[in-house]
Design an enzyme around this catalytic site. Structure first.
Site, PDB file in Angstrom:
ATOM      1  N   THR A 204       0.881  -1.163   0.000  1.00 59.85           N
ATOM      2  CA  THR A 204       0.000   0.000   0.000  1.00 59.85           C
ATOM      3  C   THR A 204       0.910   1.202   0.000  1.00 59.85           C
ATOM      4  O   THR A 204       2.075   1.088   0.338  1.00 59.85           O
ATOM      5  CB  THR A 204      -0.840  -0.011   1.309  1.00 59.85           C
ATOM      6  N   VAL A 233     -13.048  -5.090   1.406  1.00 61.49           N
ATOM      7  CA  VAL A 233     -12.450  -3.766   1.536  1.00 61.49           C
ATOM      8  C   VAL A 233     -11.540  -3.824   2.751  1.00 61.49           C
ATOM      9  O   VAL A 233     -11.946  -4.303   3.815  1.00 61.49           O
ATOM     10  CB  VAL A 233     -13.532  -2.675   1.708  1.00 61.49           C
ATOM     11  N   GLY A 234     -10.318  -3.354   2.583  1.00 60.84           N
ATOM     12  CA  GLY A 234      -9.367  -3.412   3.687  1.00 60.84           C
ATOM     13  C   GLY A 234      -9.417  -2.175   4.559  1.00 60.84           C
ATOM     14  O   GLY A 234     -10.403  -1.422   4.575  1.00 60.84           O
ATOM     15  N   ASP A 235      -8.329  -1.943   5.264  1.00 63.57           N
ATOM     16  CA  ASP A 235      -8.260  -0.809   6.194  1.00 63.57           C
ATOM     17  C   ASP A 235      -7.961   0.513   5.495  1.00 63.57           C
ATOM     18  O   ASP A 235      -8.297   1.575   6.012  1.00 63.57           O
ATOM     19  CB  ASP A 235      -7.158  -1.062   7.231  1.00 63.57           C
ATOM     20  N   THR A 255       0.221   0.694   6.648  1.00 59.81           N
ATOM     21  CA  THR A 255       0.269  -0.368   5.649  1.00 59.81           C
ATOM     22  C   THR A 255       0.430  -1.682   6.399  1.00 59.81           C
ATOM     23  O   THR A 255       0.793  -1.691   7.568  1.00 59.81           O
ATOM     24  CB  THR A 255       1.452  -0.191   4.672  1.00 59.81           C
ATOM     25  N   GLY A 256       0.185  -2.782   5.711  1.00 57.13           N
ATOM     26  CA  GLY A 256       0.280  -4.085   6.362  1.00 57.13           C
ATOM     27  C   GLY A 256      -1.091  -4.717   6.489  1.00 57.13           C
ATOM     28  O   GLY A 256      -2.036  -4.301   5.813  1.00 57.13           O
ATOM     29  N   GLY A 258      -4.501  -5.342   6.965  1.00 52.44           N
ATOM     30  CA  GLY A 258      -5.571  -4.403   7.233  1.00 52.44           C
ATOM     31  C   GLY A 258      -6.538  -4.844   8.311  1.00 52.44           C
ATOM     32  O   GLY A 258      -7.036  -4.025   9.092  1.00 52.44           O
TER      33      GLY A 258
HETATM   34  N1  ASP Z   1      -3.386  -2.616   4.357  1.00 53.36           N
HETATM   35  C1  ASP Z   1      -3.711  -3.124   3.065  1.00 53.36           C
HETATM   36  C2  ASP Z   1      -4.955  -3.957   3.154  1.00 53.36           C
HETATM   37  O1  ASP Z   1      -5.078  -4.740   4.083  1.00 53.36           O
HETATM   38  C3  ASP Z   1      -2.659  -3.960   2.439  1.00 53.36           C
HETATM   39  C4  ASP Z   1      -1.243  -3.631   2.778  1.00 53.36           C
HETATM   40  O2  ASP Z   1      -0.937  -2.519   3.154  1.00 53.36           O
HETATM   41  O3  ASP Z   1      -0.394  -4.494   2.664  1.00 53.36           O
HETATM   42  O4  ASP Z   1      -5.781  -3.847   2.292  1.00 53.36           O
END
Ligand code: ASP
Length: 356
Positions: A204, A233-235, A255-256, A258
């Protein structure tokens, strides 16, 4: 009779700036500040742009727009993330992002504008390369905050965005590879180990910016978790999770994984921590602790360390910045008076649990 607050604030800030102004003035010019005090005030903040590591090109662009062209902080942050959204070789954001389990690219993005206290977001948006710009349209031209799916796409088309195929050959091949190896008992033949899939499942971009007035904005945009359940839908587009801005305190983004961040409202936690006086780095660590505390036990190793990754980026109103990740070895991008660079994030734990 109540005092005019505008005048009072002006007098206070002028008084605070006087010692600096006096030393800066040449001998004999001591009275000059009376004529033009507003020009001599110390800036409220040091301009700074902070982003996830993939924003290293973007932080240079955003700072140039803010410092040399007087750009609004949100417009600058969106120009920063658009570099990745439009890059077919960034498999985590916009065009070229990894698709969901059905092979369809669905994008999430949100933005917040500190000075006007407005926000916009889109979720599961298909066919539009720059969801960050659509989120800004939601913010600017509607009284709503969050549009999803077909509604978000129709809205984007009304504003002149083109529907395009976002699935690049590279991303499609990676998806085919994932599907082939998903289940040894399904009808897809497994791909031999000699051809390992070398892709990361998450990515992200978040970018926050502050200018000399202390005006802050942030934007987060993503193609989400690769191979996600269609419609997930993620975070990233969730206000308080993927990002949060309070023009009085600061901005944070994430990021990471979600789902772990959403349970913690981690970006909100980080901004509130800065409001209480924590440094941006400590605020990011605080948000990580909250995310671990709010995680289902089966996502943690027996000693409580997470089996997943989550990262926060924070920027204070004064232009201080920081970032933290679960484990060492993580970097983020920043641009301040020392120029654009990658810096090491703080880590909540010194090492990963076995197998994570
Ligand atoms: N945070 C994002 C999600 O979960 C993905 C990511 O940042 O790796 O959609």
């Amino acid at each position: 009779m109540s005092e005019n607050p505008t005048r009072r604030d002006f007098v206070l800030s002028t008084a605070a700036a006087l010692p600096l102004v006096r030393t800066a003035l040449p001998r004999g010019a001591a009275g000059a500040w009376r004529a033009a005090p507003a020009l001599l005030l110390k800036p409220a903040s040091s301009p700074c742009v902070v982003a996830s590591a993939n924003g290293i090109r973007g932080v240079a662009k955003a700072m140039d727009l803010i410092a040399n062209h007087g750009a609004d902080t949100l417009d600058a942050a969106i120009e920063a993330v658009k570099i990745e959204e439009l890059d077919p070789d960034d498999p985590y954001v916009g065009y070229g992002g990894f698709p969901n389990a059905a092979g369809v690219v669905q994008l999430d993005a949100a933005c917040m504008h500190g000075p006007t206290r407005r926000a916009g977001a889109v979720g599961a948006l298909e066919g539009i390369k720059t969801p960050s710009e659509v989120a800004r349209c939601v913010m600017k031209y509607t009284d709503e905050i969050f549009l999803v799916g077909k509604g978000a796409q129709d809205f984007a088309v009304q504003f002149g965005f083109k529907i395009e195929n976002l699935l690049t050959e590279k991303a499609r091949e990676a998806w085919l590879h994932w599907r082939a190896n998903l289940n040894p008992h399904d009808d897809y033949r497994d791909v031999p180990d000699s051809q390992p899939m070398v892709v990361q499942p998450h990515g992200t971009i978040n970018c926050s910016a502050v200018n000399a007035n202390g005006d802050i904005s942030s934007v987060t945009t993503t193609s989400g978790a690769a191979w996600k359940v269609p419609g997930r839908v993620g975070d990233s587009p969730i206000i308080g999770a993927g990002l949060y801005v309070d023009n009085d305190a600061g901005a944070a983004g994430s990021t990471g994984l979600g789902e772990r961040n959403m349970m913690a409202c981690g970006s909100y936690v980080a901004v509130e921590a800065m409001r209480r006086g924590m440094s941006p780095t400590d605020a990011c660590l605080e948000a990580l602790r909250r995310a671990v505390a709010m995680s289902p036990p089966d996502t943690l190793a027996p000693d409580g360390r997470p089996k997943w990754d989550l990262n926060y980026y924070a920027l204070s109103k004064k232009g201080e910045f920081g970032s933290a990740a679960m484990y060492p070895g993580f970097q983020f991008a920043v641009n301040d008076s020392h120029g654009p660079r990658l810096a090491d994030a703080a880590a909540l734990y010194p090492s990963r649990p076995a197998g994570a």
